[in-house]
Design an enzyme around this catalytic site. Structure first.
Site, PDB file in Angstrom:
ATOM      1  N   ASP A 178     -11.000   1.091   8.363  1.00 40.87           N
ATOM      2  CA  ASP A 178      -9.584   1.286   8.592  1.00 40.87           C
ATOM      3  C   ASP A 178      -8.883   0.266   7.681  1.00 40.87           C
ATOM      4  OD1 ASP A 178      -7.122   1.946   9.851  1.00 40.87           O
ATOM      5  OD2 ASP A 178      -7.330   0.210  11.148  1.00 40.87           O
TER       6      ASP A 178
ATOM      7  N   ASP B 118       2.956  -0.692   7.366  1.00 44.44           N
ATOM      8  CA  ASP B 118       4.181   0.065   7.620  1.00 44.44           C
ATOM      9  C   ASP B 118       5.285  -0.778   8.253  1.00 44.44           C
ATOM     10  OD1 ASP B 118       3.402   2.463   6.519  1.00 44.44           O
ATOM     11  OD2 ASP B 118       2.728   3.353   8.396  1.00 44.44           O
TER      12      ASP B 118
ATOM     13  N   ASP C 188      -4.968  -1.140   8.106  1.00 41.98           N
ATOM     14  CA  ASP C 188      -4.061  -2.059   8.812  1.00 41.98           C
ATOM     15  C   ASP C 188      -4.788  -2.786   9.937  1.00 41.98           C
ATOM     16  OD1 ASP C 188      -1.783  -1.300   7.300  1.00 41.98           O
ATOM     17  OD2 ASP C 188      -1.500   0.462   8.551  1.00 41.98           O
TER      18      ASP C 188
END
Length: 241
Positions: free
Chosen positions: A8, A19, A10
């Site tokens: 993954d 984001d 973040d």
């Protein structure tokens, strides 16, 4: 036989959410309440589309966004881990499956010179429009009720493995490294020889623990990490075997 590492992005590769980090570009370093409250569960990508419109409306240009994004810190030990994987690419295939977007991930990996470590990046496609606004789209459509509507990571992983098999590549083990609730679906797809590595204290670890308490544990092995040094220790053991 090679190993497949699935990351993954973040809160896994980087120690923040890319984001929400972009909000540092806004005039007051925060979003207006109306915009912030417009998020509906499962529809994050559409929400980010509105955030990018707000940035564009406020005259925030690509170079300023890029400068801000490349200041995000990597998770503890991650720089060493990615360096180690990069030196052992004959053993490790490495992909990212993320709910971020292509522009952010590209900027961050290239700035740190880690883009060559990864064979493929699966994330929401983003681009700058002719007017200089950043736009983002859903990665794909799927029918998984457990996942946000723009991305089912299990579907991505399964399609990647199928494509690799067609090329004659199969893996001795899949190592899945993540932190979030949307990492549970692909983890539940892993087999008993595979390993899930949830980040300590984050949603994925809690959800895996809950499944074990409910007596429906995941099929793969589970190894919790708090620093990427823990992941590197495990990978060094794999190479020795």
């Amino acid at each position: 036989m090679k190993f497949l590492l699935v990351f993954d992005f973040d809160h896994t590769i980087i120690d923040e959410n890319s984001d929400t980090w972009i909000v540092k570009c806004t005039p007051k370093k925060k979003l207006p309440n109306g915009l912030r409250n417009s998020y509906k569960p499962g529809h994050w990508t559409e929400y980010m589309g509105r955030v990018f419109v707000y940035l564009g409306d406020n005259g925030i240009k690509e170079d300023e966004m890029k400068r801000t994004m490349t200041t995000i810190p990597f998770t503890s030990g991650m720089v060493d881990l990615l360096g180690f994987i990069g030196e052992n690419k004959e053993i490790f295939d490495c992909i990212i499956v993320s709910d971020s977007n292509t522009v952010f991930i590209d900027w961050i990996l290239k700035a740190a010179d880690f883009h060559r470590v990864f064979d493929e990046v699966f994330t929401n496609p983003a681009a700058f429009s002719s007017t200089g606004y950043l736009t983002v789209q859903n990665f794909h459509a799927h029918h998984c009720a457990k996942c946000p509507k723009n991305l089912c990571k299990r579907k991505v992983l399964k399609e990647f493995l199928d494509k690799q098999l067609e090329r004659g590549v199969s893996y001795a083990q899949i190592v899945y490294i993540g932190d979030g609730g949307n990492d549970l679906c692909p983890v539940m797809f892993l087999k008993k020889d595979d390993i899930a590595m949830p980040r300590q204290g984050y949603t994925l670890e809690k959800k895996i623990s809950q499944l074990a308490q409910d007596l429906s544990p995941v099929e793969c092995s589970v190894l919790v990490w708090s620093s990427a040094t823990d992941i590197m220790s495990y990978l060094k053991l794999l190479i020795k075997e």
